[in-house]
Design a protein around this motif. Structure first.
Motif: not given
Lengths: 434, 302
Positions: A90, A93-94, A96-97, A114, A118-120, A399, A402, A431-434
């Motif tokens: 977390t 990522t934040t 880098v953002a 992942e 996100l482009g990290v 996810p 998990d 549900a995760t990939i939708s």
């Protein structure tokens, strides 16, 4: 009354206040030694900031690798900053953002797609070529998983698969002449072996120390499912290809271990249960080697986990891998990425120390060296890295993992049957990939 | 006449200015850290948004998805279950403890301190203690106690892994942790009940039991209503102790709404969706707060 209350409140404030201590430079370090505000650390001239998620034994080894690298007088030195593992991704990522990320970071292989999505992460191919980094010196199984859309985004440092630990004293009569253990292959054969061990143990001891919930039952299921020739949980095109029949077969097989009383149900700290001498075997991550070997008086060995499904050439195990990455940052010139790559090269070539933490290092030259062969226990499972099956490259591995851990845990706890577990897993993935 | 009025006005203005000076620092911080995030959250709930930032405007899609998301409803129901289990338990136990700690006894102070003490512990500490107590196979206190009292060795109770017992564990841990605060509220209310009422009742021959039901409990009704509402609101925000004790397990059986919001936002990178769900919870809490204020005002009017 009021006095008492105010005293209690003052005490509460006091107790709450000692959590974190700020050093002179405004950098806050918590009681575990992790830096809470790494984004405030200003890099010195020609200094690379490295956010690491390693603590304990791993942390100390990484610290010494960095110190040794700096002692070689590189053009850019590395500053190792330890972060709290629970918040690492977390934070990374934040940071880098908002353009405050580090120069060097760590990623688990399962997390890499992942971070890529996100482009990290920065592609390393050009920098590696410029400094003459030979990708052939790292384990190719790992390297393939670091490659996304034809570019390499991470330098694999190690593989950490699950292995089997055994108590030599409790298994007297089951060992080879040299004191090692050879496990039978095949589902029924392995269960029968567990039964024999259970029968030979004194009352109150168990054949197998293993948890009912959490990561490990999922990991063992993963190993068997892929030995059984299971198709990927989800493909790179986000098609769910988890095989129902095989999922159910493996789950029900593993359940018999608990039902037959080889494993005590709902064990919380299975490592402690094993090291206390209560069980003959335990399956766990290789990082436990460091813990187990430091238990005084425990006579143990380590070997690969059993093959219960499939035939020759079908052996598979769960594992993940620590990799080094270069997070995206505007100020990163080619020169800086190359400087990072030089550190990666040093860390890889000198990763013999990293093996002391228990991991199988990713550098094949190091693994094949005489020094490595002389390491107690580590040499016994060095081949494990070649059999690890990773998630297909999608941004949803974490996810999905998990969800699978939760549902498989509910299955072994007896809350739902294997078919329901499969359905619940698929529903959660949808549900995760939708 | 005019002068004095002007003076009064000036005085009031000065008073207001001084008050504003005192209020300003709090108002600024409150705006930055509470009011602004509320609006930002509302804004985000209409976007696809991940940890790297804004992705795309998607209108009310997040809200539509929420209505169709069975895990959302399951988590909301779990939170409601926690409210239904914990609120009566905590209210009853804090009342009993308050009555006990308010009795004329040399140990009065000790009682209060002992009952209040768990309140000072952080959530991490109480969760760790709970997990330790509940370990099976003689590795935890309860298992050990049970076996030393003569239960057969192969008999174990899995306090954390059975979906019904997991609720019992979480509720009892919360009870032990938070009841002291409510007990203090009850004690202060008990001390406000005039002694003459009890004296008069004794003279009239009322038994202690009658005194409890005819005097003490009715006199505490205002406090009871207050604690009830505070407790419901606090329980709707449950997250930390469940996260640390059961992590929402077994399966998803104890996963509360805030955990689901956290997982969607920070593990699945669906911050917009997480904001939309937070807003639903925010709305529930606002309604409960309005009810609480109404009850509080009614109490004052009486």
């Amino acid at each position: 009354m009021k006095k008492l209350l105010s005293l209690l409140i003052a005490l509460a404030l006091l107790l709450g206040g000692v959590g974190a201590l700020a050093e002179d430079d405004g950098i806050v370090v918590n009681e575990a030694g992790a830096v809470e505000n790494p984004e405030d650390i200003v890099a010195g001239e020609n200094e690379l900031i490295f956010w690491s998620l390693f603590s304990g034994g791993e942390g100390a080894v990484m610290e010494s690798i960095v110190a040794n690298y700096n002692a070689t007088n590189p053009e850019y030195t590395v500053r190792n900053v330890m972060l709290d593992w629970g918040q690492y991704y977390t934070k990374l990522t934040t940071a880098v953002a908002v353009g405050k990320g580090p120069d060097i970071g760590v990623s688990h292989l399962a997390k890499l797609p992942e971070l890529y999505d996100l482009g990290v992460v920065t592609a390393l191919d050009a920098a590696a070529e410029a400094i003459g980094f030979d990708w052939n010196m790292v384990n190719q199984n790992n390297l393939a998983a670091c490659t996304i859309d034809g570019s390499i985004y991470a330098m694999p440092l190690d593989t950490h698969p699950n292995v089997l630990f055994y108590n030599k004293d409790l298994l007297e009569g089951f060992l080879n002449e040299d004191g090692t253990l050879t496990l039978p292959s095949g589902a029924e054969e392995f269960s029968a072996w567990l039964g024999e061990v259970q029968a030979a143990l004194p009352e109150g001891k168990y054949a197998f120390s293993f948890p009912t919930t959490g990561d490990d039952p999922f990991r063992q299921w993963w190993s068997f499912y892929f030995q059984d020739g299971g198709t990927p949980v989800i493909t790179t095109d986000l098609e769910i290809t988890l095989d129902k029949e095989k999922t159910v077969e493996v789950l029900n097989y593993m359940k018999t271990w608990y039902d037959n009383g080889y494993i005590p149900l709902n064990l919380e700290d299975y490592v402690q249960y094993f090291t206390a001498g209560n069980a003959a075997i335990m399956i766990g991550g290789v990082w436990n080697t460091y813990t187990v070997e430091n238990v005084e008086g425990l006579n143990f060995g380590v070997t690969l986990t059993p093959q219960c499904f499939g035939g020759e050439g079908d052996y598979a195990i769960w594992g993940d891998s620590h990799t080094l990455i270069v997070p995206v940052k505007d100020s990163h010139t080619d020169e800086i990425v190359q400087a990072c790559m030089k550190f990666f090269k040093y860390a890889s070539e000198n990763s013999i120390d990293w093996a002391t933490a228990g991991h199988v290092v990713a550098n094949v030259n190091v693994v094949e060296s005489e020094e490595y062969a002389a390491l107690p226990y580590r040499a016994d499972y060095k081949d494990a890295a070649n059999y690890v099956v990773y998630f297909e490259s999608t941004p949803y591995s974490y996810p999905i993992r998990d969800a699978m851990i939760a549902q498989i845990g509910a299955f072994f706890s007896g809350e739902q049957d294997a078919e329901t577990t499969y359905d619940m897993i698929v529903e959660e993935i949808e549900a995760t990939i939708s | 006449m005019q002068l004095t009025q002007q003076g009064k006005k000036q005085k009031r203005l000065r008073g207001d200015l001084i008050a504003a000076c005192f209020l300003l620092p709090f108002t600024v911080l409150y705006t930055i850290f509470t009011i602004y995030p509320v609006f930002q959250g509302a804004y985000m709930s209409f976007f696809k948004w991940n940890l790297m930032g804004k992705q795309a405007f998607i209108g009310v899609d997040n809200y539509v998805n929420m209505v169709e998301d069975k895990y959302f409803w399951q988590a909301l129901w779990n939170t409601t279950k926690f409210v239904l289990y914990s609120t009566p338990a905590i209210m009853l136990s804090s009342l009993v403890l308050a009555l006990l700690a308010n009795r004329a006894s040399p140990l009065k102070r000790l009682y209060r301190t002992v009952f209040f003490l768990p309140n000072l512990l952080s959530v991490a500490v109480i969760s760790y203690i709970t997990i330790y107590m509940c370990q099976p196979y003689d590795m935890g206190f309860l298992s050990n106690l049970m076996h030393s009292l003569g239960a057969p060795t192969e008999f174990e109770i899995f306090w954390l892994k059975d979906k019904h017992l997991a609720w019992v564990t979480v509720v009892v841990a919360t009870l032990w942790w938070t009841q002291g605060y409510n007990m203090m509220l009850y004690i202060s209310a008990l001390q406000d009940i005039p002694d003459q009422l009890y004296e008069a009742a004794s003279i009239d021959g009322a038994t202690p039991r009658q005194q409890l039901f005819k005097i003490t409990l009715p006199m505490l009704s205002k406090t009871t209503a207050l604690i009830l509402m505070l407790q419901i609101i606090a329980s709707y925000k449950v997250f930390q102790q469940i996260w640390l004790i059961t992590a929402g397990g077994p399966g998803r059986a104890t996963r509360p709404l805030i955990q689901y919001i956290y997982e969607q936002g920070f593990q699945k990178q669906k911050l917009g969706y997480a904001c939309a769900m937070s807003f639903v919870l925010f709305f529930i809490l606002i309604i409960l707060t309005l009810i609480q204020r109404k009850i509080g005002r009614k109490g004052e009017e009486e």
